[in-house]
Design an enzyme around this catalytic site. Structure first.
Site, short mmCIF file in Angstrom:
data_model
loop_
_atom_site.label_atom_id
_atom_site.label_comp_id
_atom_site.label_asym_id
_atom_site.label_seq_id
_atom_site.Cartn_x
_atom_site.Cartn_y
_atom_site.Cartn_z
CE LYS A 10 30.12 -63.09 -9.31
NZ LYS A 10 30.52 -62.15 -8.30
CE LYS B 298 28.34 -67.69 -4.58
NZ LYS B 298 29.63 -67.06 -4.57
CE LYS C 210 26.50 -59.31 -1.59
NZ LYS C 210 27.84 -58.78 -1.75
P1 TYM Z 1 31.17 -61.18 -1.62
O1 TYM Z 1 30.76 -59.75 -1.57
O2 TYM Z 1 30.58 -62.04 -2.68
O3 TYM Z 1 30.85 -61.88 -0.23
C1 TYM Z 1 31.31 -61.36 1.02
C2 TYM Z 1 31.67 -62.51 1.95
O4 TYM Z 1 30.54 -63.37 2.14
C3 TYM Z 1 30.90 -64.72 1.85
N1 TYM Z 1 29.72 -65.39 1.26
C4 TYM Z 1 29.24 -66.57 1.69
N2 TYM Z 1 29.63 -67.40 2.67
C5 TYM Z 1 28.92 -68.53 2.87
N3 TYM Z 1 27.82 -68.85 2.12
C6 TYM Z 1 27.39 -68.06 1.12
N4 TYM Z 1 26.31 -68.38 0.40
C7 TYM Z 1 28.12 -66.86 0.86
N5 TYM Z 1 27.98 -65.84 -0.04
C8 TYM Z 1 28.97 -64.96 0.22
C9 TYM Z 1 32.05 -64.63 0.86
O5 TYM Z 1 32.83 -65.78 0.86
C10 TYM Z 1 32.79 -63.41 1.36
O6 TYM Z 1 33.68 -63.76 2.39
N6 TYM Z 1 35.65 -61.00 -3.82
C11 TYM Z 1 34.97 -60.83 -2.55
C12 TYM Z 1 35.19 -59.48 -1.91
C13 TYM Z 1 36.62 -59.11 -1.73
C14 TYM Z 1 37.51 -59.64 -0.75
C15 TYM Z 1 38.75 -58.96 -0.97
C16 TYM Z 1 37.40 -60.60 0.23
C17 TYM Z 1 37.30 -58.18 -2.45
N7 TYM Z 1 38.58 -58.09 -2.00
C18 TYM Z 1 39.88 -59.23 -0.17
C19 TYM Z 1 38.53 -60.88 1.03
C20 TYM Z 1 39.75 -60.20 0.81
C21 TYM Z 1 33.47 -60.99 -2.79
O7 TYM Z 1 32.96 -60.75 -3.87
O8 TYM Z 1 32.76 -61.30 -1.67
#
Ligand code: TYM
Length: 334
Positions: free
Chosen positions: A114, A197, A200
């Protein structure tokens, strides 16, 4: 069992989020026994690492709340809230910043991706991001954290921080959490590039299936998805070295509740001209009920705010004892 997970409320919920994480959240909620609890939240405090104006951020939080309810999160059974309404997360993040090491954060691949080339120009928040994520998890003593594969490294960091804090202060305060990562859909890839991957932040909307895409848009995105000229193989081994084909077969298998081997057996020798319409139909059927519900829910902001406020009160009550114990372990008098 204490289940916790979060999602950033930036942009739309997409198929990667749904198949990689949210479907598992719903499954864990539905299989929960009387001694278990599920906490699901919108990581709006994490989203400050992406610049957005005030109105957009507010809309995004409400929309993501609507999306999660539409996907099957039941606010009466799970604690659903936004992080900014529960200050314990930010407070514990600061306490844990004394435990986390710069070397650990320097190794985080998400930060490197990022921040890009301009490391010096990246925000401090982007660097500290995984410490806040550790606080999110540890403040509830979560045992299981359902996430996609891309969050695995952040989960390992949370485990390291929990262990070091417990050792440094001679306490048995934080539970070391386990990631729950699905087998088939841990990493859903872009429809335009099978090695990136689905995300968004991809500038091409054709790279992902969004919750808001209508039936025609879904069919069109699948039709235009990148593939190779070979027909489908008879077993999944034949997908090796074919990232786009592998991704589409994986999505089909996950939605149909079967294995990539079974999908290959069904379509063996057929081209993508035959496979893509079948995949499109499956996707349309899976997304339509969620989209309809989402569109209804997002018209009632007051109802969404009420859900998040109620969830935040429950979350704060659950977080408070751990936070208090962390201050106490460190000799910080309140
Ligand atoms: P975020 O918002 O990017 O994504 C949310 C969840 O979706 C999963 N994900 C995917 N899984 C499979 N293939 C993909 N292409 C894909 N894109 C996204 C992510 O693995 C995630 O589970 N840092 C985290 C948010 C967060 C969090 C936490 C998660 C903040 N605090 C505490 C767990 C525990 C994030 O940016 O997810």
């Amino acid at each position: 069992m204490r289940v916790l997970s979060g999602i950033q409320p930036t942009g739309n919920l997409h198929l990667g989020n749904y198949l990689g994480a949210i479907r598992n959240w719903v499954r864990m909620q539905d299989e929960m026994d009387a001694d278990s609890q599920c906490f699901f939240f919108l990581a709006d405090m994490h989203s400050i690492t992406v610049h957005e104006n005030r109105e957009q951020r507010i809309r995004n939080v409400r929309d993501m709340a609507a999306a999660l309810v539409a996907a099957g999160i039941d606010p009466d059974r799970s604690v659903l809230f936004n992080q900014a309404r529960v200050p314990a997360h930010a407070e514990l993040c600061w306490l844990l910043s004394g435990t986390a090491r710069i070397g650990w954060l320097n190794r985080m691949t998400q930060f490197k991706d990022k921040a890009g080339k301009d490391r010096e120009g990246a925000s401090v928040g982007l660097f500290v991001y995984p410490v806040l994520q550790a606080a999110d998890i540890l403040v509830y003593n979560a045992t299981h954290v359902p996430v996609g594969e891309d969050q695995k490294q952040h989960l390992e960091l949370a485990r390291d921080i929990a262990t070091k804090f417990n050792t440094d202060f001679g306490v048995d305060l934080f539970t070391v959490p386990d990631p729950t990562i699905p087998k088939e859909s841990a990493r859903i890839m872009s429809l335009r590039d099978g090695t990136a991957k689905m995300s968004k932040s991809d500038p091409s909307d054709m790279s992902r299936i969004n919750l808001t895409d209508d039936d025609d848009a879904i069919m069109q995105k699948v039709r235009k998805a990148k593939t190779d000229p070979e027909p489908l193989p008879d077993t999944a081994i034949g997908l090796a070295g074919r990232p786009e084909a592998n991704n589409l077969v994986g999505i089909y298998a996950t939605l149909a509740g079967t294995t990539p081997d079974a999908v290959c057996a069904e379509f063996a020798g057929k081209g993508f001209g035959a496979f893509k319409p079948a995949l499109g139909e499956l996707l349309v059927e899976a997304m339509r009920p969620m989209r309809t519900r989402f569109m209804e829910l997002r018209t009632d902001d007051a109802a969404l705010d009420a859900i998040l406020e109620k969830g935040a009160a429950k979350a704060s009550a659950a977080a408070e004892p751990t936070l208090r114990a962390a201050y106490d372990a460190m000799g910080l008098m309140r």
